[in-house]
Design a protein around this motif. Sequence first.
Motif, PDB file in Angstrom:
ATOM      1  N   TYR A   6     -20.755 -39.625  -3.677  1.00  0.00           N
ATOM      2  CA  TYR A   6     -21.776 -38.587  -3.554  1.00  0.00           C
ATOM      3  C   TYR A   6     -22.985 -38.898  -4.425  1.00  0.00           C
ATOM      4  O   TYR A   6     -24.093 -38.545  -4.122  1.00  0.00           O
ATOM      5  N   PHE A   7     -22.750 -39.554  -5.566  1.00  0.00           N
ATOM      6  CA  PHE A   7     -23.903 -39.785  -6.445  1.00  0.00           C
ATOM      7  C   PHE A   7     -24.940 -40.669  -5.764  1.00  0.00           C
ATOM      8  O   PHE A   7     -26.122 -40.380  -5.747  1.00  0.00           O
ATOM      9  N   HIS A   9     -25.271 -41.204  -2.591  1.00  0.00           N
ATOM     10  CA  HIS A   9     -25.845 -40.639  -1.377  1.00  0.00           C
ATOM     11  C   HIS A   9     -26.548 -39.322  -1.607  1.00  0.00           C
ATOM     12  O   HIS A   9     -27.162 -38.791  -0.711  1.00  0.00           O
ATOM     13  N   GLN A  10     -26.420 -38.777  -2.811  1.00  0.00           N
ATOM     14  CA  GLN A  10     -27.060 -37.485  -2.984  1.00  0.00           C
ATOM     15  C   GLN A  10     -28.553 -37.634  -3.252  1.00  0.00           C
ATOM     16  O   GLN A  10     -29.296 -36.693  -3.107  1.00  0.00           O
ATOM     17  N   LEU A  11     -29.006 -38.806  -3.655  1.00  0.00           N
ATOM     18  CA  LEU A  11     -30.451 -38.975  -3.847  1.00  0.00           C
ATOM     19  C   LEU A  11     -31.117 -39.099  -2.485  1.00  0.00           C
ATOM     20  O   LEU A  11     -30.551 -39.683  -1.566  1.00  0.00           O
ATOM     21  N   ASN A  12     -32.289 -38.544  -2.383  1.00  0.00           N
ATOM     22  CA  ASN A  12     -33.013 -38.640  -1.119  1.00  0.00           C
ATOM     23  C   ASN A  12     -34.098 -39.701  -1.206  1.00  0.00           C
ATOM     24  O   ASN A  12     -34.680 -39.916  -2.269  1.00  0.00           O
ATOM     25  N   PRO A  14     -37.880 -40.885  -0.180  1.00  0.00           N
ATOM     26  CA  PRO A  14     -39.101 -40.193   0.244  1.00  0.00           C
ATOM     27  C   PRO A  14     -39.593 -40.667   1.612  1.00  0.00           C
ATOM     28  O   PRO A  14     -40.615 -40.181   2.089  1.00  0.00           O
ATOM     29  N   SER A  15     -38.915 -41.613   2.216  1.00  0.00           N
ATOM     30  CA  SER A  15     -39.331 -42.203   3.503  1.00  0.00           C
ATOM     31  C   SER A  15     -40.771 -42.667   3.458  1.00  0.00           C
ATOM     32  O   SER A  15     -41.566 -42.254   4.306  1.00  0.00           O
ATOM     33  N   TRP A  16     -41.085 -43.441   2.499  1.00  0.00           N
ATOM     34  CA  TRP A  16     -42.410 -44.072   2.491  1.00  0.00           C
ATOM     35  C   TRP A  16     -42.297 -45.369   3.268  1.00  0.00           C
ATOM     36  O   TRP A  16     -41.522 -46.255   2.895  1.00  0.00           O
ATOM     37  N   ASP A  73     -50.472 -40.842   5.900  1.00  0.00           N
ATOM     38  CA  ASP A  73     -49.069 -40.836   5.490  1.00  0.00           C
ATOM     39  C   ASP A  73     -48.561 -39.425   5.190  1.00  0.00           C
ATOM     40  O   ASP A  73     -47.368 -39.162   5.224  1.00  0.00           O
ATOM     41  N   ASP A  75     -47.524 -35.564   5.538  1.00  0.00           N
ATOM     42  CA  ASP A  75     -47.016 -34.799   6.675  1.00  0.00           C
ATOM     43  C   ASP A  75     -47.979 -33.678   7.055  1.00  0.00           C
ATOM     44  O   ASP A  75     -47.900 -33.125   8.137  1.00  0.00           O
ATOM     45  N   HIS A 172     -36.527 -41.304  -9.191  1.00  0.00           N
ATOM     46  CA  HIS A 172     -35.106 -41.432  -9.487  1.00  0.00           C
ATOM     47  C   HIS A 172     -34.382 -42.489  -8.684  1.00  0.00           C
ATOM     48  O   HIS A 172     -33.219 -42.751  -8.941  1.00  0.00           O
ATOM     49  N   LEU A 173     -35.030 -43.077  -7.682  1.00  0.00           N
ATOM     50  CA  LEU A 173     -34.323 -44.122  -6.947  1.00  0.00           C
ATOM     51  C   LEU A 173     -34.075 -45.271  -7.921  1.00  0.00           C
ATOM     52  O   LEU A 173     -35.029 -45.802  -8.506  1.00  0.00           O
ATOM     53  N   ASN A 307     -30.375 -41.171   1.778  1.00  0.00           N
ATOM     54  CA  ASN A 307     -30.570 -40.157   2.800  1.00  0.00           C
ATOM     55  C   ASN A 307     -32.055 -39.982   3.137  1.00  0.00           C
ATOM     56  O   ASN A 307     -32.887 -39.870   2.248  1.00  0.00           O
ATOM     57  N   GLY A 308     -32.380 -39.986   4.395  1.00  0.00           N
ATOM     58  CA  GLY A 308     -33.756 -39.731   4.817  1.00  0.00           C
ATOM     59  C   GLY A 308     -34.573 -40.983   5.022  1.00  0.00           C
ATOM     60  O   GLY A 308     -35.698 -40.918   5.479  1.00  0.00           O
TER      61      GLY A 308
END
Lengths: 309, 270
Positions: A6-7, A9-12, A14-16, A73, A75, A172-173, A307-308
């Motif tokens: 989970y650790f 995969h819990q970070l998202n 930013p889809s840059w 870029d 949204d 945080h990535l 994720n994302g």
Amino acid sequence: MNPYDYFTHQLNSPSWHWEIIWYFFVAGIAAGSYITASIAQLTGSKAETGGSVRGYLLGLPLVMIGGFLLIIDLDRPERFLHMLWYFPQNIPMFKASTPMSLGGWALGVFGMFAAFSFLYALVRMEKVTTPVLVKFANALHEGPFAKVNLILGMLAAFYLATYTGVLANTSHLPGWAASPLIPVLFLVSGMSAGMAVMVLMTPKKNELEEYMHKLERADTYMILFELVVLVTFVASLGRWWYTVGSGLYGTLLWVVVVGLGLLVPLAMKWKPNLLGQRTAVVSSILVIIGGYFLRYVVILGPQSGYNGF
Amino acid sequence: MAERVGMLIDTSTCIGCKACGVACKEWNELPMAPEDKVEFKGLSYDNQGHLSDTNWRHVKFIEQFNEDRSDSRWLFLSDSCKHCQQAGCMEVCPTNAIIRTEFDTVFIDHDTCIGCRYCVTGCPFGVIQVSDIKGTAQKCTLCYDRLQVGEQPACAQACPTDCIEFGEVDSLMKLAEGREKLLKSQGYDNVRIYGKSDILGGLNVFYLLLDKPDVYGLPENPQLPQKNMMKSYTFSIAGMVATGVLALLAFRSRRMSHKADADQDQDKAV
Ligand code: SF4
Ligand code: SF4
Ligand code: SF4
């Protein structure tokens, strides 16, 4: 043992994606070429600046392309002014704790200096002859204000070239946060790519030989420095080295960025007749391609798997 | 400012029913995830997998077995935004779209957000995602609209075991400390509170865990992303000096330059 991590995969992410890669790339070239042209201007002869002045043609259009990429870029691109103005209180939006806010301002400030120099380049090439503009551009580049203008412009350019790395670091990535060398890497690569574009822009003329020689020498120094920084960067990622150094991104990093983008051009600098007349052109194109893929790897690698993405 | 409110998530009483997640989705009218994102995870009873723009609350299911699978345990954690005192998302947002409310909670102002997605990486818990539909950053609001009319959050109200306890943070902390003592006395040696002031200055939404944070996928020692920023700027300055000096070295040789100028002047004279 936790059956699923989970650790991780819990970070998202930013889809840059491509917009940001291209933005970082053009911002690096804009800054690198401006800094190089300014240093050449401050140290070189009149004959040399006849060549280096072409570097000033890059900053303004690239900043405009960069600004456009940044906006598309988003949204909510129609709200891009919120970066500079806080409408709920009607005050300027300036936040030192976030490199993205400072970067937005830096882009504008550098754009102003780049516009001055763009005008100066047009004056030197006799494309602009309006007396008041000629006087203004000359005063800022040859006259009493040259030093102040160029040094401030270079500081803005340095910030523009490095803040993109600080932006990645301030996250945080793990692949972005683990090494503080990303800004240095982006700066050096922006410098070498900016110089490579300037090599391509320089016509073959006798009076520009000295300038070309210096430009190529500067580019060689940058390529060597970039190699050192890049290897140190990957090592300093520690357990997160794989985010850029293995798999698809690793292949791109070692083959395209290091091999084709740094080592081959370096060999060509040592053996300038390797491909005859075209050596300088080919090596410059390779450096530019390497600069693009460096950003591709450093921006996408650490996001991949989250994720994302 | 009104009182500092938050929630205690007592994992020891969670039964994994997901009523909280359903209540959150209903109240906040969160859409279904886009079709391409709906998948069977094959991971226990978890079919969300993650907090996201469409899931502001997510129940984690953690199944653990010993080597020969003769013993097992099943842990649950109902996860959401923690409404941190030091909120990374808020620190990195370049538009001040993330604000602290009068209830001391962290709220995204959807009229200001530009969808730059920087907050997504600013949160150490992977809470935020930007909605493809709305184009703005999405996360738990601690039911700001309900708080404003004196109601408790929808998830807390729906929870059948009161595992999600809403209230004033200080009194919730006292409650948590009491339960921690009780569980310890019952032999749960690893029980602990996650989210006191040592974690990001305190989490308004905090947890009573039965084991170490990493068992639940929570970072042991989360930090503000700004922890790296000054180091990064320092390296930037060093890099700036180094590249500046290298470029200067390459362009120096003033003698030759002057000679070129002199030659050019001479040419002109001729
Ligand atoms: S948990 Fe993440 S999204 Fe929520 S306040 Fe803290 S940093 Fe922000
Ligand atoms: S996506 Fe919105 S809330 Fe997040 S950092 Fe950007 S402007 Fe701020
Ligand atoms: S407090 Fe409200 S918004 Fe937050 S998880 Fe609970 S129901 Fe959803």
